[in-house]
Design a protein around this motif. Structure first.
Motif, short mmCIF file in Angstrom:
data_model
loop_
_atom_site.label_atom_id
_atom_site.label_comp_id
_atom_site.label_asym_id
_atom_site.label_seq_id
_atom_site.Cartn_x
_atom_site.Cartn_y
_atom_site.Cartn_z
N ILE A 1 0.83 -1.18 0.04
CA ILE A 1 0.02 0.08 0.07
C ILE A 1 0.72 1.11 0.18
O ILE A 1 0.58 2.16 -0.72
N LYS A 2 1.95 1.26 0.64
CA LYS A 2 2.81 2.28 0.69
C LYS A 2 3.45 2.47 -0.69
O LYS A 2 3.74 3.96 -1.06
N ILE A 3 3.89 1.55 -1.54
CA ILE A 3 4.38 1.93 -2.85
C ILE A 3 3.23 2.24 -3.64
O ILE A 3 3.60 3.24 -4.32
N TYR A 4 1.92 2.20 -3.69
CA TYR A 4 0.82 2.63 -4.23
C TYR A 4 0.88 3.98 -4.00
O TYR A 4 0.66 4.95 -4.73
N THR A 5 0.90 4.43 -2.49
CA THR A 5 0.60 5.74 -2.06
C THR A 5 1.92 6.60 -2.63
O THR A 5 1.67 7.82 -2.82
N THR A 6 2.92 6.17 -2.52
CA THR A 6 4.19 6.81 -3.24
C THR A 6 4.13 7.23 -4.43
O THR A 6 4.12 8.21 -4.94
N PHE A 7 3.50 6.10 -5.54
CA PHE A 7 3.09 6.53 -6.75
C PHE A 7 1.98 7.48 -6.81
O PHE A 7 2.20 8.45 -7.68
N SER A 8 1.12 7.51 -6.08
CA SER A 8 0.18 8.63 -6.25
C SER A 8 0.63 10.06 -5.96
O SER A 8 0.41 10.97 -6.47
N HIS A 9 1.57 10.05 -4.59
CA HIS A 9 1.92 11.37 -4.50
C HIS A 9 3.00 11.69 -5.66
O HIS A 9 3.12 13.21 -6.07
N ASN A 10 3.63 10.75 -6.52
CA ASN A 10 4.57 11.08 -7.46
C ASN A 10 3.73 11.69 -8.85
O ASN A 10 4.03 12.65 -9.57
N LEU A 11 2.45 11.15 -8.88
CA LEU A 11 1.55 11.55 -10.12
C LEU A 11 1.36 12.86 -9.70
O LEU A 11 1.00 13.94 -10.45
N LEU A 12 0.74 13.19 -8.49
CA LEU A 12 0.66 14.51 -7.78
C LEU A 12 1.20 15.61 -8.26
O LEU A 12 1.37 16.51 -8.90
N SER A 13 2.56 15.11 -7.80
CA SER A 13 3.95 16.21 -8.04
C SER A 13 4.11 16.17 -9.60
O SER A 13 4.33 17.35 -10.00
N PHE A 14 4.04 15.26 -10.50
CA PHE A 14 4.07 15.34 -11.94
C PHE A 14 2.95 16.19 -12.60
O PHE A 14 3.37 17.06 -13.32
N THR A 15 1.77 16.28 -11.97
CA THR A 15 0.66 17.03 -12.37
C THR A 15 0.91 18.70 -12.18
O THR A 15 0.80 19.40 -12.94
N GLU A 16 1.36 18.71 -10.99
CA GLU A 16 1.82 20.34 -10.61
C GLU A 16 2.90 20.84 -11.28
O GLU A 16 2.85 21.70 -11.77
N LYS A 17 3.83 20.10 -11.75
CA LYS A 17 5.07 20.39 -12.52
C LYS A 17 4.62 20.52 -14.04
O LYS A 17 4.92 21.54 -14.39
N TYR A 18 4.10 19.55 -14.44
CA TYR A 18 3.99 19.46 -15.88
C TYR A 18 2.55 19.95 -16.57
O TYR A 18 2.16 20.08 -17.54
N SER A 19 1.52 20.02 -15.55
CA SER A 19 -0.02 20.50 -15.85
C SER A 19 -0.40 19.30 -17.01
O SER A 19 -0.95 19.80 -17.67
N HIS A 20 0.00 18.15 -16.80
CA HIS A 20 -0.36 17.02 -17.63
C HIS A 20 -1.79 16.73 -17.00
O HIS A 20 -2.22 16.27 -16.16
N ASP A 21 -2.85 16.37 -18.26
CA ASP A 21 -3.99 15.73 -17.91
C ASP A 21 -3.90 14.26 -17.75
O ASP A 21 -3.04 13.79 -18.52
N LEU A 22 -4.52 13.74 -16.67
CA LEU A 22 -4.06 12.31 -16.46
C LEU A 22 -5.29 11.48 -16.88
O LEU A 22 -5.58 10.42 -16.10
N SER A 23 -6.46 11.93 -17.54
CA SER A 23 -7.58 11.06 -17.84
C SER A 23 -6.75 10.00 -18.73
O SER A 23 -5.93 10.16 -19.31
N PHE A 24 -7.58 9.19 -18.52
CA PHE A 24 -7.26 7.75 -19.02
C PHE A 24 -6.86 7.89 -20.79
O PHE A 24 -6.07 7.06 -21.32
#
Length: 135
Positions: free
Chosen positions: A63-86
């Motif tokens: 669960i910690k690995i998935y949580t870290t992945f989620s935090h990395n996605l969030l930081s990615f969207t903040e930096k790149y303003s990338h749309d994460l829709s499927f």
């Protein structure tokens, strides 16, 4: 001597089977992005609704690995303003996300590989639930 499962674990499996929890869950219409669906999987893993392929609960480390992945996605969207829709998950997203983890977060190739593996698991589960057609 026969070993029996832990009563709490057995109860969780039975309740999930009765409630038809698993890969055949109806799609959640509110999960239209990779980040939303990742957070849903984390919540389901913590609550016991989502089980491993062997039918066991996810470990706190998983669960910690998935949580870290989620935090990395969030930081990615903040930096790149990338749309994460499927629908927008393509090679450009993958390259930008890989660049973000390697150069901004300074992750090693092994850690990058672990996160790519998690991404593949999440997208595969989203596809099984009918949320995306991304391969």
């Amino acid at each position: 001597m026969k070993k029996f499962p832990d009563p709490d674990y057995f109860k969780t499996i039975c309740v999930n089977a009765i409630n038809d929890v698993g890969s055949n869950v109806a799609p959640n219409t509110e999960c239209n992005s990779l980040l939303d669906f990742t957070n849903l999987l984390i919540a389901d893993s913590k609550s016991g609704k989502r089980l491993t392929g062997k039918g066991t609960l996810y470990s706190p480390n998983s669960i910690k690995i998935y949580t870290t992945f989620s935090h990395n996605l969030l930081s990615f969207t903040e930096k790149y303003s990338h749309d994460l829709s499927f629908e927008r998950l393509d090679l450009a997203f993958f390259e930008d996300f890989k660049e973000h983890m390697m150069f901004n977060l300074k992750y090693s190739m092994n850690t990058l590989g672990k996160h790519i593996k998690v991404l593949k698991v999440i997208v595969t589960e989203a596809k099984e639930r009918g949320l995306t057609e991304v391969v």
